[in-house]
Design an enzyme around this catalytic site. Structure first.
Site, PDB file in Angstrom:
ATOM      1  N   CYS A   1      21.644  15.087  72.795  1.00 29.37           N
ATOM      2  CA  CYS A   1      22.694  14.097  73.040  1.00 29.37           C
ATOM      3  C   CYS A   1      23.957  14.696  73.644  1.00 29.37           C
ATOM      4  CB  CYS A   1      23.036  13.347  71.760  1.00 29.37           C
ATOM      5  SG  CYS A   1      23.998  14.304  70.544  1.00 29.37           S
TER       6      CYS A   1
ATOM      7  N   GLY B   1      31.987  12.652  38.373  1.00 27.86           N
ATOM      8  CA  GLY B   1      31.564  14.052  38.323  1.00 27.86           C
ATOM      9  C   GLY B   1      30.874  14.455  37.038  1.00 27.86           C
TER      10      GLY B   1
ATOM     11  N   CYS C   1      24.422  19.641  70.865  1.00 24.39           N
ATOM     12  CA  CYS C   1      23.012  19.256  70.732  1.00 24.39           C
ATOM     13  C   CYS C   1      22.386  19.141  72.114  1.00 24.39           C
ATOM     14  CB  CYS C   1      22.922  17.933  69.987  1.00 24.39           C
ATOM     15  SG  CYS C   1      21.314  17.120  70.075  1.00 24.39           S
TER      16      CYS C   1
ATOM     17  N   CYS D   1      20.649  17.808  66.895  1.00 25.97           N
ATOM     18  CA  CYS D   1      21.227  17.123  65.737  1.00 25.97           C
ATOM     19  C   CYS D   1      20.203  17.028  64.617  1.00 25.97           C
ATOM     20  CB  CYS D   1      21.618  15.686  66.093  1.00 25.97           C
ATOM     21  SG  CYS D   1      23.022  15.540  67.186  1.00 25.97           S
TER      22      CYS D   1
ATOM     23  N   CYS E   1      21.813  10.799  66.566  1.00 30.62           N
ATOM     24  CA  CYS E   1      21.561  11.478  67.829  1.00 30.62           C
ATOM     25  C   CYS E   1      21.022  10.509  68.876  1.00 30.62           C
ATOM     26  CB  CYS E   1      20.570  12.629  67.608  1.00 30.62           C
ATOM     27  SG  CYS E   1      20.306  13.657  69.061  1.00 30.62           S
TER      28      CYS E   1
END
Lengths: 308, 377
Positions: A254, A42, A251, A281, A287
């Site tokens: 899909c 970080g 979606c 997607c 997808c």
């Protein structure tokens, strides 16, 4: 032989590729910065960021990390907004391939290094895989403080009070936390990072992940990292659950749904002129594979992405 | 609808690159030669070398031609080219007193010690479009001026000036002495990113390759605009000249001259008027940029003294260090053209969440000022 040619011959390794974009000393600098970043999860490590063939703000940092860490046996996926076929991803992929001679892929399961602009793969990544994220603005406290000396102090002293106050004020003013993408997260219980503009949907996969995540900010000249199996906690209050971007409908392509009946992936909206929308997607490779799994697309109908 | 994996990316790139080639091929006029760019657009070449941070006229001319004249694009090509080159060493530090001046003026005095040379400058020409006759008129040949073997006016020889104005003012006791030996090794901003608190060498290096317009604009804000870190500046030396580049020979250890660069050098004298300053004296800022680029060097010298005087009180140092690089600013600006639909979708989702929260508040008849409302998922 001209003087320039002689100098080049003397200073470049003999097996250097003609279209190499970054010299070996620079790659070593990048790797050193990456090692420091991994050692201090970080923490934003400054590095001598070089100018790349892509403009600043267009992925020069992610590109330097990828060029610095790949070897000839690596397989690289590059995608942008979840899409492999977009112009920017295609350009970067071509650059990396020509510079380093690596193989490329659109399938994250086959990639060893995935360079991404603003998405994390829907597929869970495994040990040995590295996710390289392109970072436009690496500073999570930018909204609450502009002075860079003060920002350094805040991170050094783990003084994130102003960030907490700003989140509190957000709720009071708006009824919800209104942070959109790049949600601030506490890494390894020590440094708050900007998760780049990935959607909140993509924050949970960063937590305690099997893979390594590297963040490259070329313009701002910093690198930071989330090593595997590291805590990544979005900043929020005990009584204010962290909210991701759910889509109520699946979606259109899909049809994948999660257990709660909502879309199983991060969807993006394709508005029509009449104000209605289609939802699909963002992750195009995932997808496509789901379309095959869900019987909407024949496996042999999938065309591989054309390479330049 | 069918599957959405867009294949357009490569085709689009191919088409775009083809368009560039086609435009060049279909132009009625001949392609521009590098020598033409170097000979006839010297200011452009110098500016690109300065902002690209690489001294080589032919490479700069190539970049300018490739970029179709876009200065920042050309500077980007130069810098990216630099990144592919290994660094083989450093040159001997050169004192600016070694400049062989092609042009030298000193606005602070009518007659400073040493020669003043107006040199090549458009400053006193009328800014009217040339007539064809004006443009084609050959240069005058005077008997008392140097000529080449064919009777053409020879370029004036460069002159080593014996003194500089800062030294003169110091001798006269007019100048605050801020000279320091604290950072003998200049910080390399291409290896260590400059941040507020960086040594002065990092500030000067940053300005030396900053975008010309950015420095001019920042100067303007300070002298007349909202920022006001400058009071009343007079220029000392304004020079354009050649500096030698020498390296130590790896075997003999002796200095070897490997070439020369041209630079523009400016001293800026600030009339101190601050409550905590020595108002009985002047202080000086310094500017040095590659090539002939006077507005940039003057802005740089002004901003050098402005940052010193400001001493961290305002965001000026951070502005200079972090916002004056042409590639960083333009690149980040133009990145907005990249697709942002993932982030935009996330913003729309939060707007909907806010509207739902507001509607729920209203339905409950909640007073907005009555503390933290119940959060609605």
């Amino acid at each position: 032989m001209s003087v320039v040619a002689a100098l080049r011959a003397a200073t470049m390794p003999a097996d250097r590729r003609e279209r190499a974009v970054l010299d070996e000393a620079a790659k070593r600098e990048v790797r050193r910065a990456v090692l420091t970043a991994v050692a201090v999860p970080g923490y934003q490590v400054p590095f001598g960021s070089r100018e790349m063939p892509v403009a600043r703000g267009w992925g020069s940092g992610g590109l330097q990390i990828t060029l610095g860490i790949v070897g000839p046996d690596d397989v690289v996926k590059v995608y942008d907004q979840g899409e492999d076929g977009g112009v920017n991803a295609a350009n970067l992929r071509r650059l990396i391939r020509d510079s380093e001679g690596v193989e490329t892929t659109t399938d994250p399961r086959a990639a060893t290094v995935i360079q991404t602009r603003h998405r994390v793969p829907e597929d869970e990544l495994t040990e040995g895989q590295t996710l390289v994220l392109q970072v436009p603005v690496p500073e999570p406290l930018r909204g609450v403080e502009r002075d860079m000396t003060e920002l350094r102090r805040m991170h050094a002293e783990m003084d994130y009070a102003r960030m907490w106050v700003s989140l509190y004020e957000d709720i009071v003013r708006n009824g919800v936390i209104t942070r959109t993408t790049g949600y601030p997260c506490l890494v390894d219980g020590r440094y708050v990072i900007a998760t780049t503009p990935i959607p909140r949907w993509d924050v949970p996969p960063l937590h305690d992940a099997k893979h390594l995540s590297l963040f490259g900010a070329g313009r701002e000249k910093r690198i930071y990292a989330i090593p595997p199996h590291t805590d990544v906690e979005p900043l929020t209050f005990d009584d204010v659950p962290f909210e991701v971007e759910h889509a109520e409908q699946p979606c259109e392509a899909c049809g994948s749904v999660a257990d709660d009946g909502r879309a199983a992936s991060y969807l993006v909206e394709l508005p029509r002129a009449d104000g209605t929308s289609r939802w699909v997607c963002s992750d195009t490779d995932w997808c496509t594979r789901q379309q095959v799994v869900n019987g909407r697309l024949a496996a042999d109908a999938v065309e591989p992405l054309e390479e330049l | 609808m069918g599957y959405v994996a867009a294949k357009g990316g490569f085709e689009a790139i191919r088409a775009a690159e083809d368009l560039v080639r086609r435009r060049r091929a279909q132009a009625d006029s001949a392609e521009v030669e590098l020598d033409q760019i170097i000979d006839h657009f010297p200011a452009l070449v110098d500016r690109v070398m300065g902002e690209g941070g690489l001294w080589d006229q032919r490479t700069a001319a190539r970049a300018i031609r490739q970029a179709g004249g876009d200065v920042i694009e050309a500077a980007h090509i130069i810098r990216a080219h630099r990144a592919t080159l290994a660094r083989i060493g450093g040159c001997r530090p050169v004192h600016a007193d070694e400049i062989d001046v092609l042009r030298r003026i000193v606005p602070a005095f009518r007659e400073p010690p040493g020669p003043q040379l107006l040199g090549v400058t458009p400053d006193y020409t009328g800014r009217l479009l040339d007539s064809e006759d004006d443009r084609l008129a050959p240069p005058a040949v005077h008997d008392d001026q140097p000529q080449t073997a064919t009777g053409q006016p020879a370029p004036s020889p460069a002159i080593r000036v014996g003194s500089r104005l800062l030294d003169v003012l110091r001798t006269m006791g007019e100048l605050v002495d801020r000279r320091s030996t604290a950072d003998p090794e200049p910080e390399d901003i291409t290896r260590i990113p400059a941040r507020p608190g960086a040594p002065r060498s990092a500030l000067l290096s940053t300005m030396a390759r900053a975008e010309t317009g950015a420095l001019v604009q920042l100067w303007y804000r300070n002298i007349l605009g909202p920022d006001r870190n400058l009071h009343e500046v007079t220029l000392g030396e304004v020079r354009h000249g050649r500096l030698p580049v020498e390296m130590r020979h790896p075997h003999t250890g002796l200095p070897v001259r490997i070439g020369e660069v041209r630079v523009t050098e400016v001293e800026a004298l600030e009339d101190l008027d601050g409550a905590d300053e020595d108002r009985t004296k002047f202080d000086a800022g310094y500017g040095l940029v590659p090539g002939h680029n006077e507005r940039k060097a003057i802005a740089m010298a002004n901003l050098d003294i402005a940052v010193s005087r400001d001493n961290g009180a305002s965001p000026l140092e951070q502005s200079v260090l972090m916002t004056t690089d042409g590639l960083d600013a333009s690149g980040f600006l133009e990145h907005l053209k990249l697709p942002h639909y993932v982030t935009f979708r996330s913003m729309m989702e939060r707007k909907q969440a806010m509207r739902r929260a507001a509607a729920a508040r209203e339905a409950r008849g909640d007073d907005e000022s009555a503390g933290i409302p119940e959060v609605v998922a």
